[in-house]
Design a protein around this motif. Structure first.
Motif, PDB file in Angstrom:
ATOM      1  N   SER A  21       0.194  -0.866   3.594  1.00 42.02           N
ATOM      2  CA  SER A  21       0.130  -1.499   2.273  1.00 42.02           C
ATOM      3  C   SER A  21       0.295  -3.001   2.418  1.00 42.02           C
ATOM      4  O   SER A  21       1.086  -3.453   3.251  1.00 42.02           O
ATOM      5  N   LEU A  22      -0.407  -3.721   1.604  1.00 45.17           N
ATOM      6  CA  LEU A  22      -0.283  -5.181   1.649  1.00 45.17           C
ATOM      7  C   LEU A  22      -0.287  -5.751   0.237  1.00 45.17           C
ATOM      8  O   LEU A  22      -1.009  -5.281  -0.633  1.00 45.17           O
ATOM      9  N   THR A  23       0.560  -6.731   0.046  1.00 43.37           N
ATOM     10  CA  THR A  23       0.614  -7.467  -1.212  1.00 43.37           C
ATOM     11  C   THR A  23       0.193  -8.903  -0.947  1.00 43.37           C
ATOM     12  O   THR A  23       0.676  -9.512   0.005  1.00 43.37           O
ATOM     13  N   MET A  67       3.063   0.911   9.247  1.00 45.68           N
ATOM     14  CA  MET A  67       3.510   2.224   9.709  1.00 45.68           C
ATOM     15  C   MET A  67       3.216   2.319  11.201  1.00 45.68           C
ATOM     16  O   MET A  67       2.061   2.290  11.625  1.00 45.68           O
ATOM     17  N   LEU A  76       4.395 -13.894   4.662  1.00 44.04           N
ATOM     18  CA  LEU A  76       5.707 -14.112   4.043  1.00 44.04           C
ATOM     19  C   LEU A  76       6.739 -13.104   4.517  1.00 44.04           C
ATOM     20  O   LEU A  76       7.927 -13.391   4.566  1.00 44.04           O
ATOM     21  N   GLY A  77       6.299 -11.892   4.833  1.00 47.22           N
ATOM     22  CA  GLY A  77       7.277 -10.885   5.249  1.00 47.22           C
ATOM     23  C   GLY A  77       6.635  -9.533   5.349  1.00 47.22           C
ATOM     24  O   GLY A  77       5.411  -9.398   5.250  1.00 47.22           O
ATOM     25  N   GLY A  78       7.471  -8.554   5.545  1.00 48.24           N
ATOM     26  CA  GLY A  78       6.964  -7.209   5.664  1.00 48.24           C
ATOM     27  C   GLY A  78       8.003  -6.323   6.290  1.00 48.24           C
ATOM     28  O   GLY A  78       9.093  -6.779   6.642  1.00 48.24           O
ATOM     29  N   ASP A  79       7.685  -5.060   6.384  1.00 46.59           N
ATOM     30  CA  ASP A  79       8.607  -4.169   7.065  1.00 46.59           C
ATOM     31  C   ASP A  79       7.821  -3.161   7.884  1.00 46.59           C
ATOM     32  O   ASP A  79       6.610  -3.010   7.734  1.00 46.59           O
ATOM     33  N   THR A  80       8.519  -2.528   8.810  1.00 50.12           N
ATOM     34  CA  THR A  80       7.912  -1.476   9.609  1.00 50.12           C
ATOM     35  C   THR A  80       8.570  -0.157   9.207  1.00 50.12           C
ATOM     36  O   THR A  80       9.758  -0.113   8.910  1.00 50.12           O
ATOM     37  N   GLN A 102      -1.949  -5.601  -4.820  1.00 50.68           N
ATOM     38  CA  GLN A 102      -1.456  -4.733  -3.749  1.00 50.68           C
ATOM     39  C   GLN A 102      -2.493  -3.669  -3.460  1.00 50.68           C
ATOM     40  O   GLN A 102      -3.044  -3.072  -4.370  1.00 50.68           O
ATOM     41  N   ASP A 103      -2.772  -3.458  -2.196  1.00 50.68           N
ATOM     42  CA  ASP A 103      -3.722  -2.424  -1.799  1.00 50.68           C
ATOM     43  C   ASP A 103      -3.168  -1.666  -0.608  1.00 50.68           C
ATOM     44  O   ASP A 103      -2.425  -2.218   0.200  1.00 50.68           O
ATOM     45  N   THR A 104      -3.562  -0.416  -0.512  1.00 50.35           N
ATOM     46  CA  THR A 104      -3.116   0.446   0.571  1.00 50.35           C
ATOM     47  C   THR A 104      -4.330   1.026   1.282  1.00 50.35           C
ATOM     48  O   THR A 104      -5.294   1.411   0.628  1.00 50.35           O
ATOM     49  N   LEU A 136       2.617 -10.049   2.132  1.00 46.64           N
ATOM     50  CA  LEU A 136       3.669  -9.196   2.717  1.00 46.64           C
ATOM     51  C   LEU A 136       3.021  -7.856   3.008  1.00 46.64           C
ATOM     52  O   LEU A 136       2.152  -7.410   2.248  1.00 46.64           O
ATOM     53  N   TYR A 137       3.456  -7.183   4.073  1.00 40.06           N
ATOM     54  CA  TYR A 137       2.850  -5.879   4.319  1.00 40.06           C
ATOM     55  C   TYR A 137       3.836  -4.891   4.942  1.00 40.06           C
ATOM     56  O   TYR A 137       4.860  -5.278   5.493  1.00 40.06           O
ATOM     57  N   SER A 138       3.486  -3.628   4.790  1.00 46.55           N
ATOM     58  CA  SER A 138       4.223  -2.529   5.420  1.00 46.55           C
ATOM     59  C   SER A 138       3.392  -1.980   6.564  1.00 46.55           C
ATOM     60  O   SER A 138       2.250  -1.584   6.361  1.00 46.55           O
TER      61      SER A 138
END
Lengths: 282, 282
Positions: free
Chosen positions: A114-116, A76, A100-104, A31-33, A72-74
């Motif tokens: 951030s991403l995994t 912003m 695979l997925g993510g959120d806002t 995971q990195d941001t 997967l990532y977030s």
């Protein structure tokens, strides 16, 4: 990932990828941001930011010889949201990696992303930082310095090519090919000297590098800076002196028994007045 | 997760957990981000923030009937760093979940924290949002409203108990017990009505809820607000009308054939003037 503006409290924790055994599978997770103004310039194209966010995580998988299974990532939300999505689509297509997925979320400025990444080991034992043995040689997959030159071109608005900084290439194929042969491996994200010291300290050995042997993508006058920059995502690894390596490698030094200094450059400890890599500057 | 300050661009993308088949294993992956001033109050104890960040991700795993395998997180350094680590240690110990890795970054304010949880399915097919069928009943694992009341107590500095908002409980045991029996399941993170509509829309059916049947942890006068708040992390699911449920459940409505409105409360579409859940407010 190299930070070009550092909070005084940042201490450069090792952010090695995690290895997780599940049933008969060996998974690799990372995971990195990326933070606006810290890991990327506020004026940068967010498509490049998305690319780099994926690439630096895939590079962590590459260093483990892993095959990516997805990310997967977030996200912003803010300006340039479509550019971020464009870059994400491009980099995932380039390396054939499923989203695979993510959120806002709302937030910022400064914004952060951030991403995994999750991957599957292709060879066991999974390469780690701790396996370097006295008698091994130290190798690098390619030159360092291109990201530094690219960053400066971008920052200064000069004609230099900034692609190496904006769109780094994760060495997935090389990592998989090398995994069966290395004794230790990592990707150079925070600076070659810093990352070499991490292998030395984790393995309990000394790494003795020969600076002239380190391939450079920067003017010779910037050699010392290039060894302390990062973001090139080359693979740094140790292994037998005599090995029929399956990909191009550069021999840059040797592994020795533990000594007072765990890192030597041309037989001397690196200048203590300069950081080995950016995130240790405080 | 419910946001209590919403950027106009936030659009409430579904952040369902990802299901990944790897060899013979079925993995569940989820990622959530908490932003200062958006998902938590700047004055909050960061130990509570760490707790909630883990709990809301574990709740996503609970809704899939998954067993947690570990977490990775990004820690944006600043004040109260030790409190964040304390809370992380507490919540991981409480649910016996390994810390796989993570990284630290500089950034903020506002700070943000991202966490990825990985779990392993315990039952297949993995419960999803799309399986509700006409003739099923709609169930809820427990009352809603406690997080809303807790948030207000915390915000207003009153004597009310804020634990439900600060330290939500992921229903891992219940999720695993329910997984073999449900036709659809999710955790209520953004508001019961909003999440019920998501199941209805994803399944292509209508969910008809009976408001008086919905258990409440808030004054009766706040019933309507409590149905539109979130953060309680109860499990919302559909399944047979007659079932010997392995854990306590509350029947709160029924699944019907698709109609003009996919969500009905006491036979009427919910008041269009009020948001169904917080993240759709814009």
């Amino acid at each position: 990932m190299r930070q070009f503006a550092t909070h005084p409290a940042a201490r450069g924790l090792q952010d090695d990828a995690a290895v997780l055994e599940v049933g008969t599978e060996t998974l690799i997770l990372t995971q990195d941001t990326m933070v606006e103004g810290v890991h990327y310039l506020a004026a940068q194209d967010l498509a490049d930011v998305a690319w780099k966010l994926v690439a630096c995580n895939l590079s962590d998988l590459a260093a483990k010889g892993a095959e990516p299974l997805g990310v997967l990532y977030s996200h912003m939300l803010g300006t340039q949201d479509q550019r971020f999505l464009d870059g994400m689509r491009e980099v995932l297509a380039a390396y054939d990696v499923p989203l695979l997925g993510g959120d806002t979320v709302s937030g910022g400025p400064p914004r952060s992303f951030s991403l995994t990444a999750i991957g599957k080991a292709t060879f066991k034992p999974v390469p780690s930082r701790s396996g370097a043995r006295p008698g091994d040689a130290v190798y690098l997959s390619g030159p360092v310095g291109a990201a530094m030159m690219g960053f400066e071109a971008l920052r200064d608005g000069t004609v230099g090519d900034s692609a190496a900084f904006r769109r780094p290439v994760p060495l997935l194929t090389q990592g998989r090919a090398l995994a069966p042969f290395v004794t230790a491996m990592m990707d150079v994200s925070d600076g070659l000297l810093l990352d070499a010291k991490r292998i030395a300290d984790t393995s309990g050995v000394t790494l003795a590098l020969e600076s002239a042997a380190i391939p450079l993508s920067a003017p010779e006058a910037r050699r010392d800076d290039a060894l302390r920059w990062g973001d090139d995502y080359q693979l740094l690894f140790t292994g037998p002196e005599n090995c029929d390596w399956p990909v191009a490698v550069h021999r840059i030094g040797q592994v020795e028994r533990p000594a007072k200094d765990s890192l030597l450059v041309d037989r001397l400890p690196p200048d203590a007045g300069s950081p080995l890599g950016y995130i240790h500057r405080s």
